[in-house]
Design a protein around this motif. Structure first.
Motif, PDB file in Angstrom:
ATOM      1  N   THR A 164       0.836  -1.210   0.000  1.00 34.00           N
ATOM      2  CA  THR A 164       0.000   0.000   0.000  1.00 34.00           C
ATOM      3  C   THR A 164       0.867   1.255   0.000  1.00 34.00           C
ATOM      4  N   SER A 167       2.755   1.551  -3.596  1.00 36.55           N
ATOM      5  CA  SER A 167       1.902   1.814  -4.757  1.00 36.55           C
ATOM      6  C   SER A 167       1.299   3.212  -4.723  1.00 36.55           C
ATOM      7  N   SER A 168       1.159   3.780  -3.531  1.00 38.54           N
ATOM      8  CA  SER A 168       0.545   5.104  -3.415  1.00 38.54           C
ATOM      9  C   SER A 168       1.573   6.220  -3.267  1.00 38.54           C
ATOM     10  N   LYS A 171       6.755   4.256  -5.175  1.00 35.08           N
ATOM     11  CA  LYS A 171       6.905   2.946  -5.844  1.00 35.08           C
ATOM     12  C   LYS A 171       8.031   2.119  -5.200  1.00 35.08           C
ATOM     13  N   SER A 194       1.355   2.864 -13.419  1.00 33.10           N
ATOM     14  CA  SER A 194       0.406   3.577 -12.571  1.00 33.10           C
ATOM     15  C   SER A 194       0.378   2.988 -11.162  1.00 33.10           C
ATOM     16  N   GLU A 195      -0.257   3.713 -10.230  1.00 28.53           N
ATOM     17  CA  GLU A 195      -0.372   3.230  -8.854  1.00 28.53           C
ATOM     18  C   GLU A 195      -1.146   1.911  -8.812  1.00 28.53           C
ATOM     19  N   ARG A 196      -2.230   1.829  -9.586  1.00 27.66           N
ATOM     20  CA  ARG A 196      -3.042   0.613  -9.598  1.00 27.66           C
ATOM     21  C   ARG A 196      -2.261  -0.569 -10.165  1.00 27.66           C
ATOM     22  N   CYS A 198       0.963  -0.906 -10.179  1.00 23.18           N
ATOM     23  CA  CYS A 198       1.994  -1.239  -9.196  1.00 23.18           C
ATOM     24  C   CYS A 198       1.418  -2.139  -8.107  1.00 23.18           C
ATOM     25  N   GLU A 199       0.254  -1.792  -7.613  1.00 22.88           N
ATOM     26  CA  GLU A 199      -0.389  -2.594  -6.571  1.00 22.88           C
ATOM     27  C   GLU A 199      -0.690  -4.000  -7.072  1.00 22.88           C
TER      28      GLU A 199
END
Length: 468
Positions: A164, A167-168, A171, A194-196, A198-199
């Motif tokens: 968490t 990703s937010s 990275k 993107s953050e999504r 990456c998560e």
């Protein structure tokens, strides 16, 4: 620093060095090759040679392109977020040279070196795209001893928080959680996704960790877009707020020393005797640690050699199942219909392809398999259709097939039209198959004197060849 703390630190360093001796993890794609001194080769050499200096100027990540059209090369490099700039430069420089040696003339390749830096290139756009295939697994050789269920729960809680956080934000995240021994974790994504994405990449990496390092004291998953890593010792360099400070249990109270009793002077040790005891303790501790680490390294190398022997034995077993044409001809009595077990060739393949396109592939499941999970059977049909695609370059390699069969988290590409064998003397009862140009296979087929027409499986167009 007291002797136990010094010995513990030294042991962790030696184990980390032993564990860190590993071959680079590379993947050489079979989707295209280039010739020496071609435009693509020159563009690739130019781009790879510029990566180290570009990384020194831009930090832990850099991507760039060189060339135009089919000769255009895309490349990127990534260093672990805690790596000093000089180590990052050295790692990217070594990897940029090694990847050309390990994957000669390949238009796409990926290489992780010592799990601290990544270099990849391709003849397609690889920027801002999350890719978790192929994943590389590197497992700690030591088995975990203790309450594994509690350990696994604590580990997943730690990694979930780090995923968490990474990703937010940057990275990249590191941290630890207290257990019988502290558990250290590190996660990182390429900054261009993107953050999504990456998560998703980190979560899939953690999902692969169970099969990679289940029951072990540590392990790492390296993919083209992210890395997931945990150990029972600190394997990274903390940097500011990226890592929670390590907390040690409180030590004994700081009591003032009591003066020796005048009546017992024999209890006081001379200074030389105290130094000799310290030297003996240090020497014994170092010798024990060296012996222990040597044993650990020997066991690790023995395990790898044993795995290689087992793989060789498996290949020999599979090769023993191969039969040449003469053996099959004798075994089937000149391919007599009395020995025929079922319909093959155009009919069966076309039925699978037609049902797949119509979304009714489950109609092909044998009655004896109705109790099996439909998703497993459908996945096997999907992989089978990928393996018989007309365009040979679209078919997956055996290594990719093994990974597909062992993973339930991958999304497979849609299969294209398979290659077919058409017997003109056999009435299949099926409508003619249309080609991409609107003509039918029957329009393009030719017959030999025995009445059999063959569709060439190694061509991108619908060309037919006579049977000899």
């Amino acid at each position: 620093m007291d002797h136990p703390s010094w010995v513990l630190l030294f042991s962790h360093v030696l184990i980390a060095l032993c564990f860190g001796i590993a071959q680079p993890q590379q993947f050489c794609s079979n989707k295209g090759t280039f010739s020496v001194n071609s435009n693509y080769s020159n563009n690739l050499n130019r781009l790879l040679s510029s990566l180290p200096s570009s990384m020194a100027e831009n930090g832990i990540f850099y991507n760039a392109t060189v060339g135009q059209g089919p000769d255009k090369v895309y490349a990127l490099a990534l260093c672990r977020g805690d790596l000093p700039s000089e180590k990052c430069y050295s790692c990217v420089n070594a990897t940029s040279q090694a990847i050309k040696q390990q994957c000669p003339n390949k238009k796409e390749a990926i290489m992780w070196t010592d799990s601290i830096c990544l270099v990849r290139y391709a003849n397609r756009d690889i920027f801002t795209k999350m890719e978790e295939i192929p994943p590389f697994c590197v497992s700690n050789p030591n088995n975990f001893s203790g309450d594994f269920a509690k350990f696994n729960e604590t580990l997943h809680d730690l990694m979930a928080k780090l995923i968490t956080q990474a990703s937010s934000g940057l990275k990249f995240a590191t941290g630890y959680v207290s257990f019988t021994k502290p558990i250290y974790g590190l996660v990182q994504c390429t900054p261009d996704i993107s953050e999504r994405d990456c998560e998703i990449c980190l979560q899939k990496g953690m999902g692969e960790m169970e099969s990679c390092s289940g029951g072990r004291e540590g392990g790492r998953i390296l993919s083209p877009s992210c890395i997931v890593w945990f150990e029972l010792f600190r394997f990274y360099e903390p940097a500011g707020t990226l890592d929670a400070p390590v907390q040690f249990p409180p030590g004994p109270a700081n009591l003032s020393p009591q003066p020796p009793s005048p009546s017992s002077p024999a209890n006081v040790s001379p200074p030389n005797q105290t130094r000799n005891k310290n030297v003996i303790i240090i020497a014994v501790a170092v010798a024990s640690l060296v012996t222990l680490v040597t044993i650990i390294c020997a066991l690790f190398l023995w395990r790898r050699m044993k795995q290689k022997v087992e793989n060789d034995d498996e290949m020999k077993r599979l090769e023993s199942l191969e039969f040449n044409f003469s053996t099959l001809k004798i075994a089937t009595n000149e391919f007599s219909n009395d020995n025929k077990l079922g319909q093959g060739g155009f009919g069966s393949v076309y039925k699978v392809w037609r049902n797949w396109r119509e979304g009714t592939a489950t109609n092909l499941i044998d009655e004896t398999l109705r109790g099996s999970p439909v998703s497993d059977v459908t996945r096997c049909l999907h992989i089978g259709l990928l393996c018989v695609q007309e365009n040979v370059s679209d078919r997956p390699t055996m290594a990719a097939v093994v990974l597909m069969l062992n993973s339930h988290s991958w999304s497979f590409p849609s299969p294209s039209r398979p290659a077919f064998l058409l017997d003109s003397n056999t009435d299949t009862g099926l409508p003619p198959l249309e080609s991409d140009t609107g003509t039918t296979m029957q329009d393009q087929s030719t017959e030999n004197p025995q009445g059999t027409a063959y569709l060439s499986p190694d061509s991108n167009s619908h060309r037919l060849r006579h049977a000899q």
